[in-house]
Structures are given as structure tokens and as C-alpha cells.
Design a protein around this motif. Structure first.
Motif, mmCIF file in Angstrom:
data_model
loop_
_atom_site.group_PDB
_atom_site.id
_atom_site.type_symbol
_atom_site.label_atom_id
_atom_site.label_comp_id
_atom_site.label_asym_id
_atom_site.label_seq_id
_atom_site.Cartn_x
_atom_site.Cartn_y
_atom_site.Cartn_z
ATOM 1 N N SER A 140 39.337 16.764 -0.413
ATOM 2 C CA SER A 140 39.478 17.115 0.997
ATOM 3 C C SER A 140 39.451 15.872 1.873
ATOM 4 O O SER A 140 38.850 14.857 1.529
ATOM 5 C CB SER A 140 38.358 18.074 1.409
ATOM 6 O OG SER A 140 37.118 17.471 1.189
ATOM 7 N N VAL A 141 40.131 15.987 3.002
ATOM 8 C CA VAL A 141 40.085 14.961 4.034
ATOM 9 C C VAL A 141 39.462 15.614 5.254
ATOM 10 O O VAL A 141 39.955 16.628 5.738
ATOM 11 C CB VAL A 141 41.498 14.443 4.365
ATOM 12 C CG1 VAL A 141 41.436 13.436 5.491
ATOM 13 C CG2 VAL A 141 42.154 13.825 3.148
ATOM 14 N N LEU A 142 38.341 15.067 5.726
ATOM 15 C CA LEU A 142 37.641 15.673 6.858
ATOM 16 C C LEU A 142 37.640 14.716 8.045
ATOM 17 O O LEU A 142 37.573 13.503 7.871
ATOM 18 C CB LEU A 142 36.197 16.010 6.485
ATOM 19 C CG LEU A 142 36.000 16.945 5.289
ATOM 20 C CD1 LEU A 142 34.516 17.169 5.038
ATOM 21 C CD2 LEU A 142 36.687 18.270 5.518
ATOM 22 N N VAL A 143 37.719 15.305 9.233
ATOM 23 C CA VAL A 143 37.661 14.510 10.460
ATOM 24 C C VAL A 143 36.393 14.894 11.215
ATOM 25 O O VAL A 143 36.080 16.077 11.356
ATOM 26 C CB VAL A 143 38.909 14.756 11.345
ATOM 27 C CG1 VAL A 143 38.851 13.895 12.591
ATOM 28 C CG2 VAL A 143 40.173 14.469 10.569
ATOM 29 N N TRP A 144 35.666 13.867 11.697
ATOM 30 C CA TRP A 144 34.361 14.085 12.325
ATOM 31 C C TRP A 144 34.332 13.544 13.735
ATOM 32 O O TRP A 144 34.935 12.523 14.017
ATOM 33 C CB TRP A 144 33.263 13.373 11.520
ATOM 34 C CG TRP A 144 33.275 13.704 10.075
ATOM 35 C CD1 TRP A 144 33.991 13.068 9.092
ATOM 36 C CD2 TRP A 144 32.562 14.750 9.424
ATOM 37 N NE1 TRP A 144 33.762 13.664 7.882
ATOM 38 C CE2 TRP A 144 32.885 14.702 8.055
ATOM 39 C CE3 TRP A 144 31.681 15.740 9.871
ATOM 40 C CZ2 TRP A 144 32.363 15.592 7.119
ATOM 41 C CZ3 TRP A 144 31.160 16.624 8.934
ATOM 42 C CH2 TRP A 144 31.507 16.548 7.589
ATOM 43 N N LYS A 155 39.980 19.739 8.985
ATOM 44 C CA LYS A 155 39.830 19.709 7.532
ATOM 45 C C LYS A 155 41.195 19.876 6.888
ATOM 46 O O LYS A 155 41.963 20.759 7.281
ATOM 47 C CB LYS A 155 38.903 20.859 7.129
ATOM 48 C CG LYS A 155 38.595 20.930 5.657
ATOM 49 C CD LYS A 155 37.614 22.060 5.399
ATOM 50 C CE LYS A 155 37.223 22.124 3.939
ATOM 51 N NZ LYS A 155 36.313 23.242 3.673
ATOM 52 N N PHE A 156 41.494 19.051 5.921
ATOM 53 C CA PHE A 156 42.742 19.177 5.178
ATOM 54 C C PHE A 156 42.433 19.319 3.693
ATOM 55 O O PHE A 156 41.814 18.436 3.109
ATOM 56 C CB PHE A 156 43.627 17.952 5.395
ATOM 57 C CG PHE A 156 44.071 17.775 6.806
ATOM 58 C CD1 PHE A 156 45.183 18.450 7.285
ATOM 59 C CD2 PHE A 156 43.367 16.956 7.672
ATOM 60 C CE1 PHE A 156 45.584 18.295 8.596
ATOM 61 C CE2 PHE A 156 43.758 16.799 8.987
ATOM 62 C CZ PHE A 156 44.878 17.474 9.449
ATOM 63 N N VAL A 157 42.836 20.441 3.122
ATOM 64 C CA VAL A 157 42.618 20.644 1.682
ATOM 65 C C VAL A 157 43.900 21.139 1.035
ATOM 66 O O VAL A 157 44.797 21.650 1.698
ATOM 67 C CB VAL A 157 41.492 21.662 1.419
ATOM 68 C CG1 VAL A 157 40.143 21.036 1.625
ATOM 69 C CG2 VAL A 157 41.649 22.897 2.270
#
Lengths: 357, 342
Positions: A140-144, A155-157
Motif C-alpha cells: 500500500s501507498v499511504l498519504v498522511w 490510500k492506494f492499494v
């Protein structure tokens, strides 16, 4: 004469460490840099060094439970200069370097090691909210946003569990006003994807066959211009991401160098057409991108498509025998850089004559 | 071997290649006749591609080792195509001990100057430390994106499924494909990028303002170099708004000159000249703007002032030359008349 005009890379200072160093970063607007990594007993360590007239001086250090894999200052303002780190068990933490007992922000959403981290808009006004992106082995790529506790803001999955790939690299770009922003991610199977954060969809994806280790836009706070990806098997790709054609996609140029994995790519903060790539054979390559005479052409339907330029190798040097895993230019002083290598040492480098390009 | 034989050999070559595909040597792959591996031929060869191939064969060692011939070929290639990838040499990173003494001194003093400068800013930022986060942008509302699922059951019709093929209409399928393609094209046409809107936060510290101003100026320089003058102008405007100095105003003058906004050039140059009276670039740009506004007399006066200070400035000399042709009357008034007195 020609030789004299060429930039030279000089090893200014060298420091051997007693732990495996995974990432190094300059602290903006200072002569300090941080090195993060982990000891052989599994514990993590962050050290703050200062460059002085005499050499490198260790200012402070702190240890935590897990190896730190990556770090960035890019999402924090100049007046707090908080360090965001990702560690081996998937924790994202943001540290006030003067008070390191507890992190000012933390999250444990990732289930596996955070391979890469990037920040945006820390000290830029009018270019959107400060955000941190993390890429993990869990795919996953998460943005905070540090103003929102515990939960990521995006969130990109992958669509299915089975198609999940190890995500190795992540980079912000196209953040030229308060709305626009994209996130590029590189995966172990060679996929590069550009996520549009405004419309929350995949804007572009391409497979470059080899795992994507390093990824960076030439500038974060301008309409996206160029994207450089470095991969296993010594390949470097430079995409002109300004003009997208529905059929042809983005124009790109590719080069082979280092004779091994190309670990990272870092654009010179003072000139976006110049960038350094670091290799698994311990070598450094300094490149200059030259635009073609006409960057955009029209096809028979009247649609514009991009034309790739060329990559010119201006310097090629061997620094050590071990892979150079991280590299960072100093934003405040042209030519000053720091890098870390698997031989457990950090080096401060000076590259001369860069203003000529 | 004569040339005719060579040609016939080349014509036969593809058949041979197919059979012994795996064992092909580089020599066979490039199809270079063996007699080209010779000083006379290489010396006269003008084809960079062939020279690269020859060098590749020689370096591989498949045909034996000829160190002097390799060096000779490299030299020739350097003349024909200095940018060739095969000429990329790897050196080691320089140690300070291998540098000249004066070079080391120059580097150290330059670095020392920067260190004292930056520590002041660092100190200022530390003193004004703040833990809260200010941003004019809202926190993004959470969204999750899953990639669209790929159809696992492919809708491909089996070649033996005749009833399905009966229903298949190639014309409609073609039409469908065309339509989806058109949609993609229309979407691409629609795309238009909005402009950057900048709202300025007041910078709390001098260091922050300088930092932002510098970054914007650098971005402006990059846009200027790649010919995107409107974007460059925007960056310089932001840079000046954060903190004005001689450099960013001067650069804005250069962009305005490119954009043919001569009034703006003039006012920027005047501002620079107020700060730095003898700024060469500002004077030159001022002269150029005046020339384009057809105020030749003033332009010439400015240029002549530059030449007084720096007689060897070529650009100034050229401009002066051009201007003198355009206004032949300039300076006549000051000429003294010599009258003979009996």
C-alpha cells in the motif's frame, strides 16, 4: 580546457559508523544532516551531524526499538524542522529532534517495512497542504497529514490481495497550487504508477520490466515536468511528463550505467536539469538532461505529444566498492552533498563547477 | 579478398546466422569485414556507428587483444563523435590530498564563509521555533483508491464456439473500439491546466523569507533556461514578493525583455541601479529596452556609460555600434568646430 570545465566530485569528509546506515538527509537551512539506520542487535538509531570547519561533528543521537529505513524533512516547516521516519515494522513517526522521547506524530497502519518516504509543501506557501507519503512492502501507498491523527488522508492499494506487489519507491510532484498534486510509486515488478491525488485515480502506469528502486520528479512544486526512475539491472529512465498523449503516453529516454542496481536519483536543488544517480558498484553518475529543439509536436489528429531529449553524462566516478544506497544534495549550498554506503560510512561530497550548467 | 567477394559473403550471411544463432560472434553480428580492423581504414573512417562497432569487437577480445589499435580507435571515435557512450570513462572520486593546495584553500574558505552564514539563519530559526503547523490548505478528506479489477474471465470467444461467433458482428466491435478511442482523444483535448494561485503567508522569520525567495528564483532560472518565460516571470514575482534583492529583480528584467514588456524592464532596471549603481547587467538591459522602445539617444548614453567603466565589454560595444548607426545625430552637438583665424 574541456577537462578543466568538467565538474569534479571531491570527497570532503568521511565518517565510519558502527551501524548499518539506510538513509541520510540534510536539514534545510542549516549545516546539519541526519543519518538513520539500525544496529546489528536490531535496534534503530538516528544521528544528527554538523559540518564544521574542522570536519564532521556528532551533535546528538537517539535510539528506538526498530531499524529506521527512510526519513524526510520535506513535509515540515523551517521553523520546526521535524523529521519523519519509516521503520522496519511499518511505523511512521515524526520527531522533534530536540525532544525525542516520544514522537510528535505516529501511526502503525502499515503491516510491513516502510521502504520509502517522501514529503511535500513543508516550507512552501500556496502549494497545498504539507503531506507525507509512505510506501511499504505490504503493497500500500499511504498519504498522511500530521494534522489528522491515526488515519491516512489517502490510500492506494492493489485491487486484489493476490496482485499486491512490494512498493519500493514514492515521490510527490505536480504540486503547483492548492489543488493539484500527484504521487508516483515504483514497485518490485517494474510498475510505475502516477496517482492523481485531486481526482483519486491512477493517471498513468507503465511497466519498465525491472524493479523500480529510485523515483523522483525534477521539482515538486511546479506543473510536472520530468520524472526519473532508476531500476535494477543498471537502467535509468527519464520521462518527459509534461505532455501526455492518449496513445503514445509520455516520451522517455533511457540510459544504462553503473553496471548494477541504480539505487537512487536526486535532482540538484539549484538546477532541475542536473541529477546524480548512485550505483550498486559504488559509483556516482552526474547527468544533464538536454531538451530537444521542440518539446511538443502535434500528430495527425491535432493532439500534442512529447518529444524526449537526451541525457548527457557529465561525470562518472567511483567512490567505494559497496553500493551507495542514499544521497542527498544540500538545498542551501550548490554542490554540497552527503551520501551513505553499505560499507557503514557516510561521506560529505563537494561537486565543483555546477553553476556552469 | 576482393570487395565483390565481401558483398556476396554479406548476402549469404543471413542464412548462416539463422542456423548458428547462438554461436554468433560480435564480428558476424556487426558484419564488419576483417580488413577494416586496420590503422589506415580506421584513420579514414567517418562513420561513428561503425567505429563504435569496431571498438566493441576489439574490446570484447573475441578476435584477439590489440591494445594499441583499441587506443587508436578510441582516439578516432573521439574526433568523429566525442559524445559516444563507449568513450565514457570512470574515474575515482577525488580525495582532498590529490588536489592542488590553492584549490583546497579556495574550497575551504568558500565553505567556511557559507558555514558562518548558514549557522546564523539556523540559530534564528531555532530561536523562533514553533510546534504548530500552519497551512492555508485544508486536510484532505479520506479517500481510498483500489485499482479497477481486471476481468478474470476473459470474454474471448473460443474458436470452436460457432454459435457465439454467429452473434459476433465485427462492424459493431470496430465501432466500439473507435468510439472508446475517440473518447480518449477528446479527454486529452479537454485538459487545460489552471494557473497557480499564490496566497502569501507572511513569513515569521527573515530566514524563511530568504529561503523561499531563493528557491523561487532558482525555479525561475530553470523556467527561463527552458524557454517558459511566463512561468519564469511568475516565479520571479513570487521571489520578489517574499524578499526583493538585486538578483531576482535583475532576472525579472531579463524575462520581461524576452516577453517584450519594455516598460517593466525599465522600472526593474531603475530599481536595481538604485541599489547597485554600477550593476552591469541592469545597465545593459536598460539600454536594450530603450533601444527597442526607439529611444536611441538615451540607450546610447547608457551604453557609453558602460563602455567608460568597462571598455572591453563586447556586448556593450556591439550595441553601441548598432545604436550609432540608428542615431547619427548623437553627440554632434558636443563636437568642437575648428575655425581657422587668419
Amino acid at each position: 580546457m574541456e577537462k578543466l570545465q568538467k565538474p569534479q566530485i571531491i570527497c570532503h569528509q568521511q565518517q565510519t559508523l558502527d551501524y548499518a546506515v539506510h538513509d541520510v538527509k540534510w536539514m534545510p537551512c542549516s549545516s546539519k544532516f541526519v543519518a538513520v539506520g539500525g544496529k546489528s542487535n536490531g535496534s534503530g538509531i538516528v544521528q544528527i551531524y554538523s559540518l564544521t570547519g574542522e570536519g564532521i561533528e556528532k551533535k546528538s543521537e537517539f535510539g528506538k526499538k526498530e531499524h529506521f529505513k527512510c526519513c524526510t524533512f520535506d513535509a515540515s516547516s523551517l521553523r520546526n524542522r521535524h523529521l519523519a521516519t519509516g521503520d522496519f515494522c511499518g511505523r511512521l513517526q515524526v520527531w522533534d529532534l530536540e525532544d525525542t522521547l516520544v514522537p510528535v506524530y505516529k501511526s502503525t497502519v502499515h503491516k510491513a517495512v516502510i521502504n520509502a518516504i517522501d514529503g511535500v509543501s513543508g516550507n512552501n506557501s500556496g502549494c497545498g497542504a504539507p503531506e507525507i507519503a509512505t510506501a511499504s512492502r505490504d503493497g500500500s501507498v499511504l498519504v498522511w497529514d500530521v494534522r489528522q491523527k491515526d488515519m491516512p488522508v489517502a490510500k492506494f492499494v492493489a485491487a486484489e490481495e493476490s496482485s499486491t506487489r512490494d512498493c519500493w519507491s514514492v515521490a510527490f510532484g505536480d504540486s503547483y497550487n492548492n489543488d493539484e498534486r500527484v504521487l508516483a510509486a515504483g514497485y518490485d515488478n517494474g510498475d510505475i504508477k502516477i496517482f492523481d491525488l485531486k481526482n483519486m485515480k491512477v493517471r498513468w502506469s507503465k511497466c519498465v520490466k525491472n524493479g523500480v528502486v529510485g523515483l523522483q520528479f525534477d521539482r515538486k512544486s511546479i506543473p510536472m515536468n520530468k520524472l526519473v526512475a532508476t531500476t535494477l539491472e543498471s537502467k535509468i529512465y527519464c520521462f518527459d511528463v509534461r505532455t501526455h498523449h492518449p496513445k503514445k503516453g509520455f516520451a522517455y529516454v533511457t540510459e544504462k550505467s553503473h553496471d548494477s542496481t541504480v539505487w537512487s536519483v536526486k535532482h540538484l536543488p539549484q538546477n532541475r536539469e542536473v541529477f546524480m544517480t548512485t550505483g550498486g558498484s559504488g559509483s556516482l553518475c552526474l547527468w544533464k538532461y538536454n531538451y530537444p529543439l521542440k518539446r511538443v509536436e502535434k500528430d495527425s489528429d491535432g493532439l500534442s505529444y512529447g518529444v524526449a531529449g537526451e541525457m548527457n553524462l557529465i561525470q562518472n566516478c567511483t567512490l567505494t566498492e559497496q553500493p551507495i544506497t542514499s544521497f542527498d544534495w544540500c538545498v542551501d549550498k550548490i554542490g554540497l552533498a552527503v551520501c551513505s554506503s553499505f560499507d557503514q560510512s557516510i561521506r560529505v561530497l563537494i561537486t565543483t563547477k555546477l553553476h556552469l550548467y | 579478398m576482393s570487395l565483390a567477394e565481401d558483398i556476396s559473403k554479406l548476402a549469404d550471411a543471413p542464412d548462416v546466422d539463422r542456423r548458428t544463432d547462438r554461436k554468433k560472434t560480435l564480428l558476424q553480428k556487426y558484419r564488419i569485414p576483417i580488413q577494416h580492423f586496420e590503422y589506415d581504414y580506421i584513420e579514414k573512417c567517418k562513420d561513428a556507428r561503425e567505429l563504435e562497432n569496431i571498438l566493441h569487437v576489439l574490446r570484447s577480445g573475441e578476435e584477439g587483444h590489440y591494445p594499441d589499435l583499441i587506443r587508436f580507435t578510441e582516439e578516432r571515435l573521439n574526433v568523429i563523435n566525442p559524445k559516444s557512450k563507449l568513450l565514457r570513462a570512470c574515474c575515482t572520486v577525488l580525495e582532498k590530498s590529490s588536489l592542488q593546495k590553492d584549490e583546497v584553500e579556495e574550497l575551504t574558505s568558500d565553505l567556511q564563509y557559507w558555514l558562518t552564514n548558514i549557522s546564523k539563519k539556523d540559530q534564528e530559526l531555532d530561536n523562533r521555533k514553533c510546534r504548530s503547523i500552519h497551512s492555508d490548505a485544508e486536510v484532505r478528506t479520506f479517500k481510498e483508491s483500489r485499482e479497477p479489477k481486471k476481468d478474470s474471465k476473459e470474454r474471448r470467444i473460443k474458436s470452436t464456439d460457432y454459435s457465439a461467433w454467429d452473434k459476433y458482428d465485427p462492424d459493431t466491435e470496430l465501432l466500439k473500439m473507435e468510439l472508446s478511442e475517440k473518447k480518449g482523444i477528446e479527454e486529452a483535448k479537454k485538459e487545460e491546466k489552471p494557473k497557480k494561485k499564490v496566497s502569501f503567508n507572511r513569513f515569521a522569520t527573515e530566514a524563511e523569507a530568504t529561503f523561499f525567495s531563493e528557491r523561487e528564483r532558482e525555479k525561475g532560472n530553470e523556467f527561463f533556461k527552458s524557454g517558459d518565460y511566463e512561468e519564469a516571470l511568475q516565479c520571479y514575482n513570487d521571489s520578489i514578493a517574499a524578499k526583493a534583492n538585486v538578483f531576482n529583480i535583475n532576472n525579472r528584467a531579463a524575462v520581461n525583455l524576452k516577453l517584450k514588456r519594455y516598460n517593466d524592464v525599465l522600472s526593474d532596471c531603475e530599481t536595481v541601479l538604485k541599489l547597485d549603481k554600477e550593476n552591469l547587467k541592469a545597465q545593459l538591459r536598460k539600454a536594450e529596452a530603450l533601444e527597442n522602445m526607439e529611444r536611441y539617444d538615451e540607450a546610447l548614453r547608457t551604453v557609453e556609460h558602460i563602455i567608460e567603466g568597462d571598455p572591453n565589454n563586447r556586448r556593450a560595444q556591439e550595441t553601441a555600434q548598432r545604436l550609432r548607426e540608428k542615431c547619427p545625430n548623437f553627440g554632434r552637438k558636443t563636437r568642437m568646430k575648428i575655425i581657422e583665424i587668419e
